[in-house]
Design a protein around this motif. Structure first.
Motif, PDB file in Angstrom:
ATOM      1  N   MET A 106       0.864  -1.170   0.000  1.00 28.32           N
ATOM      2  CA  MET A 106       0.000   0.000   0.000  1.00 28.32           C
ATOM      3  C   MET A 106       0.903   1.224   0.000  1.00 28.32           C
ATOM      4  N   PHE A 107       0.615   2.175  -0.890  1.00 24.69           N
ATOM      5  CA  PHE A 107       1.482   3.342  -1.095  1.00 24.69           C
ATOM      6  C   PHE A 107       0.576   4.560  -1.194  1.00 24.69           C
ATOM      7  N   THR A 108       0.559   5.389  -0.139  1.00 24.08           N
ATOM      8  CA  THR A 108      -0.495   6.394  -0.015  1.00 24.08           C
ATOM      9  C   THR A 108       0.017   7.705   0.550  1.00 24.08           C
ATOM     10  N   ASN A 109      -0.696   8.771   0.248  1.00 23.70           N
ATOM     11  CA  ASN A 109      -0.427  10.064   0.871  1.00 23.70           C
ATOM     12  C   ASN A 109      -1.170  10.225   2.193  1.00 23.70           C
ATOM     13  N   LYS A 110      -1.978   9.239   2.588  1.00 21.44           N
ATOM     14  CA  LYS A 110      -2.509   9.232   3.945  1.00 21.44           C
ATOM     15  C   LYS A 110      -1.338   8.943   4.877  1.00 21.44           C
ATOM     16  N   GLU A 111      -1.393   9.459   6.098  1.00 20.79           N
ATOM     17  CA  GLU A 111      -0.302   9.219   7.027  1.00 20.79           C
ATOM     18  C   GLU A 111      -0.105   7.720   7.233  1.00 20.79           C
ATOM     19  N   ASN A 114      -1.882   5.924  10.098  1.00 22.62           N
ATOM     20  CA  ASN A 114      -3.312   5.764   9.879  1.00 22.62           C
ATOM     21  C   ASN A 114      -3.600   4.707   8.819  1.00 22.62           C
ATOM     22  N   ALA A 115      -2.776   4.678   7.778  1.00 21.07           N
ATOM     23  CA  ALA A 115      -2.950   3.672   6.730  1.00 21.07           C
ATOM     24  C   ALA A 115      -2.788   2.265   7.285  1.00 21.07           C
ATOM     25  N   ARG A 116      -1.846   2.085   8.194  1.00 20.83           N
ATOM     26  CA  ARG A 116      -1.633   0.756   8.781  1.00 20.83           C
ATOM     27  C   ARG A 116      -2.790   0.348   9.681  1.00 20.83           C
ATOM     28  N   LEU A 117      -3.367   1.303  10.404  1.00 25.41           N
ATOM     29  CA  LEU A 117      -4.550   0.999  11.210  1.00 25.41           C
ATOM     30  C   LEU A 117      -5.703   0.542  10.321  1.00 25.41           C
ATOM     31  N   ILE A 118      -5.918   1.251   9.234  1.00 29.10           N
ATOM     32  CA  ILE A 118      -6.997   0.913   8.304  1.00 29.10           C
ATOM     33  C   ILE A 118      -6.745  -0.444   7.657  1.00 29.10           C
ATOM     34  N   PRO A 126      -2.719  -9.006   5.632  1.00 30.64           N
ATOM     35  CA  PRO A 126      -2.131 -10.300   5.281  1.00 30.64           C
ATOM     36  C   PRO A 126      -1.712 -10.420   3.821  1.00 30.64           C
ATOM     37  N   TYR A 127      -2.245  -9.567   2.958  1.00 34.26           N
ATOM     38  CA  TYR A 127      -1.953  -9.657   1.527  1.00 34.26           C
ATOM     39  C   TYR A 127      -0.962  -8.598   1.060  1.00 34.26           C
ATOM     40  N   LEU A 128      -0.448  -7.817   2.010  1.00 35.59           N
ATOM     41  CA  LEU A 128       0.495  -6.745   1.703  1.00 35.59           C
ATOM     42  C   LEU A 128       1.824  -7.000   2.397  1.00 35.59           C
ATOM     43  N   GLU A 129       2.910  -6.694   1.698  1.00 30.23           N
ATOM     44  CA  GLU A 129       4.229  -6.819   2.323  1.00 30.23           C
ATOM     45  C   GLU A 129       4.636  -5.539   3.040  1.00 30.23           C
ATOM     46  N   LYS A 130       4.116  -4.399   2.584  1.00 29.73           N
ATOM     47  CA  LYS A 130       4.438  -3.115   3.204  1.00 29.73           C
ATOM     48  C   LYS A 130       3.222  -2.198   3.118  1.00 29.73           C
ATOM     49  N   VAL A 131       3.093  -1.308   4.108  1.00 30.12           N
ATOM     50  CA  VAL A 131       2.115  -0.219   4.066  1.00 30.12           C
ATOM     51  C   VAL A 131       2.894   1.068   4.305  1.00 30.12           C
ATOM     52  N   ILE A 132       2.948   1.912   3.287  1.00 29.54           N
ATOM     53  CA  ILE A 132       3.819   3.089   3.298  1.00 29.54           C
ATOM     54  C   ILE A 132       2.982   4.339   3.061  1.00 29.54           C
ATOM     55  N   GLY A 133       3.159   5.334   3.951  1.00 30.51           N
ATOM     56  CA  GLY A 133       2.412   6.574   3.800  1.00 30.51           C
ATOM     57  C   GLY A 133       3.242   7.784   4.165  1.00 30.51           C
ATOM     58  N   THR A 134       2.629   8.960   4.091  1.00 30.60           N
ATOM     59  CA  THR A 134       3.348  10.173   4.461  1.00 30.60           C
ATOM     60  C   THR A 134       3.666  10.117   5.953  1.00 30.60           C
ATOM     61  N   GLY A 135       4.752  10.758   6.306  1.00 35.61           N
ATOM     62  CA  GLY A 135       5.246  10.700   7.669  1.00 35.61           C
ATOM     63  C   GLY A 135       6.256   9.593   7.864  1.00 35.61           C
ATOM     64  N   ASP A 136       6.231   8.593   6.991  1.00 42.44           N
ATOM     65  CA  ASP A 136       7.246   7.533   7.043  1.00 42.44           C
ATOM     66  C   ASP A 136       8.565   8.014   6.442  1.00 42.44           C
ATOM     67  N   THR A 137       8.482   9.046   5.618  1.00 43.81           N
ATOM     68  CA  THR A 137       9.647   9.640   4.963  1.00 43.81           C
ATOM     69  C   THR A 137       9.410  11.152   4.901  1.00 43.81           C
ATOM     70  N   PHE A 146       9.799   9.429  -3.044  1.00 45.77           N
ATOM     71  CA  PHE A 146       8.819   8.650  -2.292  1.00 45.77           C
ATOM     72  C   PHE A 146       8.514   7.328  -2.999  1.00 45.77           C
ATOM     73  N   THR A 147       8.346   7.406  -4.316  1.00 42.57           N
ATOM     74  CA  THR A 147       8.086   6.180  -5.083  1.00 42.57           C
ATOM     75  C   THR A 147       9.286   5.251  -5.048  1.00 42.57           C
ATOM     76  N   HIS A 148      10.480   5.812  -5.179  1.00 40.66           N
ATOM     77  CA  HIS A 148      11.680   4.973  -5.126  1.00 40.66           C
ATOM     78  C   HIS A 148      11.839   4.338  -3.741  1.00 40.66           C
ATOM     79  N   TYR A 149      11.484   5.077  -2.711  1.00 44.08           N
ATOM     80  CA  TYR A 149      11.531   4.524  -1.358  1.00 44.08           C
ATOM     81  C   TYR A 149      10.585   3.327  -1.246  1.00 44.08           C
ATOM     82  N   ALA A 150       9.381   3.466  -1.786  1.00 44.60           N
ATOM     83  CA  ALA A 150       8.419   2.361  -1.739  1.00 44.60           C
ATOM     84  C   ALA A 150       8.949   1.142  -2.477  1.00 44.60           C
TER      85      ALA A 150
END
Length: 225
Positions: A106-111, A114-118, A126-137, A146-150
């Motif tokens: 998951m790659f989002t501009n939501k924080e 919050n994205a991980r809680l959702i 269980p179907y995602l290897e990473k959940v990445i949002g703003t505030g993580d970088t 940001f895309t390269h980081y993901a």
């Protein structure tokens, strides 16, 4: 092209979930606290993108951003579950693609927090290897860093990765890193608007079921919203 893809970056808001009512209520709350006339739901929906501070500045003005973001986040923490809705087919598609061997994030501009809680709450994790949002970088879409980081976090490569989103922000974020982008018209933009974007997406679809069927050759039966 679907057979060449190994990794997928999924946007969240407007792509996997409908959280616009919650988002609208948080901006409206900030406007009321400041004594400002609340923006309409339609205006907020059309303005959202690029993270909370950017949208806050567009809606309220630069002088309200710092305190407005604090008000937004505090109110969001209280109501985030109330109007949260998984878009039809979102869980089913993530599960089906995971079972086919795709690596997904998951790659989002939501924080990110919050994205991980959702993601946990709706059963996506269980179907995602990473959940990445703003505030993580320090970055956000469409900044290429940001895309390269993901991609790095997922252990993915540009030549075998695709992005799935619902907006020009997603198309721009993909293009900035040299990725193709698929879009669904389940957010704030129509198929015609998305298809006419410059740069153009690789494909534009009515919903996730159509995207799964036509691009990934995956048939899903979405549960009711």
């Amino acid at each position: 092209m679907g057979q060449d893809i190994q990794s997928i970056l999924f946007d969240l808001d407007g792509t996997l979930i409908d959280h616009f009512t919650t988002i609208y209520r948080c901006y409206r709350h900030a406007q009321k606290v400041f004594g400002l006339e609340p923006a309409s739901y339609e205006k907020v929906r059309a303005t959202v993108g690029g993270s909370v501070p950017i949208t806050m500045e567009r809606l309220l003005g630069k002088e309200y951003v710092e305190e407005g973001v604090k008000l937004f986040r505090a109110h969001y923490a209280e109501i985030w579950k109330e109007d949260l809705r998984a878009l039809p087919g979102s869980l089913e598609l993530l599960k089906a693609l995971h079972e086919k061997g795709y690596r997904q994030a998951m790659f989002t501009n939501k924080e990110g927090s919050n994205a991980r809680l959702i993601s946990d709450y709706l059963g996506y994790t269980p179907y995602l290897e990473k959940v990445i949002g703003t505030g993580d970088t320090p970055w956000r879409k469409p900044q290429p860093e940001f895309t390269h980081y993901a991609l790095e976090q997922l252990g993915a490569h540009t030549e075998t990765t695709i992005m799935v989103g619902d907006s020009p922000w997603d198309i721009a974020a993909a293009d900035a890193a040299g990725l193709p982008c698929l879009v669904v018209a389940t957010g704030s933009h129509s198929i015609a608007d998305l298809a006419a974007n410059s740069p153009a997406p690789l494909g534009a679809y009515a919903d996730l079921a159509e995207l799964g069927r036509e691009f990934f050759n995956v048939e899903i039966e979405p549960c009711p919203a």
